[in-house]
Design an enzyme around this catalytic site. Structure first.
Site, PDB file in Angstrom:
ATOM      1  N   LYS A   9       0.814  -1.224   0.000  1.00 36.44           N
ATOM      2  CA  LYS A   9       0.000   0.000   0.000  1.00 36.44           C
ATOM      3  C   LYS A   9       0.852   1.282   0.000  1.00 36.44           C
ATOM      4  O   LYS A   9       0.490   2.265  -0.637  1.00 36.44           O
ATOM      5  CB  LYS A   9      -0.946   0.021   1.198  1.00 36.44           C
ATOM      6  N   ASP A  41     -10.397   2.902   2.465  1.00 38.64           N
ATOM      7  CA  ASP A  41     -10.655   2.274   3.771  1.00 38.64           C
ATOM      8  C   ASP A  41     -11.504   3.171   4.678  1.00 38.64           C
ATOM      9  O   ASP A  41     -12.399   2.692   5.385  1.00 38.64           O
ATOM     10  CB  ASP A  41      -9.342   1.933   4.483  1.00 38.64           C
TER      11      ASP A  41
END
Ligand code: ATR
Length: 286
Positions: A75, A111
């Site tokens: 990420k 997220d």
């Protein structure tokens, strides 16, 4: 002649290492079938040393993919390597969703959107909480802290075993965050309206300490971003004290939706049917 891209069915991926246990293909596969869309979504194992080359290829029209999801441990690298990083991912220093648009590779992080959408769907009004207590200061807590700050929660207390890590996040995200060690947890729960566990405590049968959730407001919400087991020890404790709880599975489902729209052109719905499909998969692998 038609442009060949119009006739090629869109492909997307989730890339990580390891990737075997990702449930993202199940989620996107369900939506593709439900909406009768042409396209595919697959998992790809990419070792850390191969990731820069994978991204370099994704930036070109030679790549078979329109984009995809990025998971552990890529990420941070995805955020550094993309051409256009949106402010959410930039501040987090981590991206989980990539798509190619007009020859540039775009990155965002969904997220936080997933976290908020899950609570909005399952416990409307949860954001009237004045005081939120977040346990954990690892990678997973960042998007939660950013989302709560952006939603305008007045007090956000970050509690972590290693207080230094909590302080780093307070520096990163600014007011209204405050850092604390574990000893402060009971008193911080006094009058709190929201508790979020972002640590691995209680995950996959791991132990979790008993917390005095009964000190929270009577209409408080307790949630956990861990979703295996679905009812974590913290959620069970809170339920036994008569508080509302929301499990973490919805965050996984909702974070997937914006990527699906980018690659396949339709905003998908998070339904009970999808939720039950993933619950069945979790139970199969228990
Ligand atoms: P992730 O990216 O999943 O958040 P991480 O960065 O390793 O993973 O962070 C794990 C979080 O769980 C941290 O907040 C960690 O606390 P430390 O920063 O002190 O390590 C927390 N954690 C893990 N095991 C814990 C335990 N037994 N007691 C308290 N906190 C724990």
């Amino acid at each position: 002649m038609r442009d060949s891209r119009e006739t090629i069915s869109p492909r997307a991926f989730v890339a990580g290492y390891p990737i075997k246990h990702s449930r993202s293909p199940l989620i996107h596969g369900h939506w593709l079938a439900k909406y009768g869309l042409d396209g595919s979504y697959e998992k790809i194992a990419i070792a850390p040393g191969e990731f820069p080359e994978f991204i370099a290829n994704l930036k070109t029209e030679a790549s078979p993919y329109r984009g995809g999801n990025i998971t552990i441990p890529h990420k941070e690298a995805a955020c550094l390597l993309a051409d256009q990083v949106d402010p959410l991912a930039e501040e987090l220093g981590a991206a989980n969703t990539l798509w190619r648009e007009e020859g540039r590779l775009h990155a965002t992080n969904t997220d936080g959107i997933g976290f908020l959408a899950n609570l909005d769907a399952r416990q409307p009004g949860w954001d009237r909480a004045q005081r939120a207590v977040i346990l954990g200061a690892g990678g997973a807590s960042r998007a939660v802290l950013q989302a709560l700050r952006d939603r305008g929660i007045a007090e956000i207390h970050v509690v972590n075993r290693t207080i230094e890590r909590a302080r780093e996040l307070v520096d990163r995200f600014g007011a209204p965050l405050e850092a604390h060690g574990m000893n402060s947890l009971p008193s911080l729960l006094d009058g709190a309206g929201l508790f979020v566990n972002t640590t691995s405590l209680g995950m996959d049968g791991a132990e979790a300490p008993q917390l005095p959730f009964d000190r929270m407001m009577s209409d408080a919400l307790v949630t956990d971003i861990v979703y295996v087991p679905l009812k974590t020890p913290f959620l069970l404790q809170a339920e036994q004290m008569g508080l509302s709880t929301v499990d973490g599975l919805g965050m996984l489902l909702h974070q997937a939706a914006p990527g699906f729209e980018k690659w396949f052109g339709r905003m998908p719905e998070v339904t009970e049917e999808l939720r039950n499909l993933i619950i069945a998969d979790i139970e199969d692998h228990a």
